[in-house]
Design a protein around this motif. Structure first.
Motif, PDB file in Angstrom:
ATOM      1  N   PHE A 245       0.802  -1.404  -0.098  1.00 30.49           N
ATOM      2  CA  PHE A 245       0.065  -0.021  -0.017  1.00 30.49           C
ATOM      3  C   PHE A 245       0.755   1.004   0.078  1.00 30.49           C
TER       4      PHE A 245
ATOM      5  N   TRP B 192       1.563   5.511  -0.384  1.00 31.23           N
ATOM      6  CA  TRP B 192       1.029   6.944  -0.101  1.00 31.23           C
ATOM      7  C   TRP B 192       1.427   7.907  -1.186  1.00 31.23           C
TER       8      TRP B 192
ATOM      9  N   ALA C 248       1.752   6.303  -6.683  1.00 33.05           N
ATOM     10  CA  ALA C 248       1.759   4.878  -7.078  1.00 33.05           C
ATOM     11  C   ALA C 248       2.143   4.742  -8.593  1.00 33.05           C
TER      12      ALA C 248
ATOM     13  N   ARG D 113      -1.974  -3.437 -10.304  1.00 32.67           N
ATOM     14  CA  ARG D 113      -2.243  -2.222  -9.261  1.00 32.67           C
ATOM     15  C   ARG D 113      -3.717  -1.727  -9.669  1.00 32.67           C
TER      16      ARG D 113
ATOM     17  N   ARG E 141      -4.019   2.701  -5.038  1.00 40.41           N
ATOM     18  CA  ARG E 141      -2.754   2.679  -4.116  1.00 40.41           C
ATOM     19  C   ARG E 141      -2.405   1.354  -3.472  1.00 40.41           C
TER      20      ARG E 141
END
Ligand SMILES: Nc1ncnc2c1ncn2[C@@H]1O[C@H](COP(=O)(O)OP(=O)(O)O)[C@@H](O)[C@H]1O
Ligand SMILES: [Mg+2]
Length: 334
Positions: free
Chosen positions: A234, A236, A239, A255, A258
């Motif tokens: 995960f 922040w 991405a 993907r 995020r």
């Protein structure tokens, strides 16, 4: 055949005219619960009928519970309970008579068959409706009555062809719970075909996957999932930047926003992910090994066979599946 192999086949071929419905099928099924998965038209029902000795083989052979499928169909059916895909009940008969009759057809004496019919109808949840005619039953009740017919002679192996087909959520849960009990409490084996991954994941620990009459995967579901090991992260912000970097570094990335899943090649993959994050200045908030579902496994298997599939429903619910690489047909994944 060793003790715990209940079914083994050798190059089983079944043709309907020119159409090859089973193409050199080699399966080994152990005691326990096995799911038979595959799209519509894959050959699931045909395979189950050959195992039961109900239809003549074109070539090849096999053994079920130690009996030859080509010559000992009657013996096999004494020890197997079969819940067919399509209607097999007589609408104007009360369920209790229908179930008792199934037992008598299998050679049970009328007294034992009657006593047992009451027991199995209670077991499948139809105790209070057992004197009603089948024609008044809902689809869920009909499926339960079919299961009662299959259980009447206390078989060692239960073969259920699409047992949850057409059922609403409540009846489906009840059916799966009942089948689960047959295996876990009754100590019986079951082979259940389905085009729904969830059904198989709920009650089976092994599976067979077939596609166009060929076996494309078989074994313990846990072991098969090992071909789809991924690390889930995960992040922040950034991405897409990180995804690009990982791709540049030769990693395979899936993907969704995020959340990214990176194929775990070996232990060095963790280091590669951290290195990519450092190089791009992207913060990783969480990193964990991803536990794939049967659905994920199906997508990976189809991908390796050269088919582009986004979800099992693309393929499983369609009679004309979208496939894009006929050249890869017949490759076995596991
Ligand atoms: N009695 C039959 N005669 C001719 N073709 C059949 C017959 N039964 C099945 N088939 C064909 O064989 C293939 C496999 O069918 P089936 O075993 O019913 O698949 P599934 O149960 O996986 O949906 C399909 O292409 C189907 O049209
Ligand atoms: Mg079928």
């Amino acid at each position: 055949m060793t003790e715990d192999w209940i079914i083994q086949t050798n190059d089983l071929v079944k043709k309907y005219g020119e159409h090859v419905a089973l193409d050199s099928v080699n399966i080994s099924v152990k005691t326990g619960a096995t799911g038979l998965l595959g799209p519509n038209g894959a050959g699931k029902s045909t395979l189950l009928k050959t195992i039961l000795g109900l239809i003549a083989l074109t070539s090849g052979g096999g053994k079920v519970l130690g009996h030859d499928i080509a010559t000992e169909g009657a013996k096999i059916r004494q020890r197997i309970g079969y819940m067919p895909e399509y209607d097999c009940l007589t609408p104007d008969m009360p369920a209790i008579d229908q179930v008792r009759y199934s037992g008598e057809l299998l050679g049970m004496n009328p007294f034992a068959a009657t006593q047992r019919a009451h027991e199995v109808l209670e077991y499948v949840g139809l105790k209070d409706q057992r004197y009603r005619q089948i024609s008044t039953y809902s689809t869920g009740m009909e499926q339960s009555a079919k299961l009662a017919c299959a259980l009447i002679h206390d078989p060692d192996l239960l073969i259920c062809d699409e047992p949850t087909n057409g059922l609403d959520a409540r009846s489906r849960t009840f059916m799966l719970d009942t089948l689960f009990q047959v295996v876990k409490q009754g100590g019986r084996s079951i082979i259940m075909s389905s085009h729904l991954m969830d059904d198989v994941e709920r009650i089976c620990d092994r599976m067979l996957m077939i596609h166009k009459g060929q076996v494309i995967a078989q074994g313990r579901i846990e072991d098969l999932k090992a071909i789809d090991r991924e690390i889930e992260i995960f992040v922040w912000g950034g991405a897409s930047k990180l995804e690009e970097k990982l791709n540049d570094m030769g990693q395979s990335v899936r993907r969704t926003g995020r959340v990214m899943r990176i194929t775990r090649v070996d232990d060095s993959t963790y280091g590669t992910i951290i290195e990519a994050a450092a190089k791009t200045g992207v913060q990783i908030r969480k990193m964990q090994d991803y536990e794939p579902s049967l659905e994920d496994l199906f997508i990976v298997i189809m991908d390796r066979l050269g088919y582009t599939v986004k979800s099992s429903s693309d393929l499983l619910e369609s009679t004309t599946p979208a496939m894009d690489n006929a050249a890869n047909q017949g490759r076995q994944i596991a």
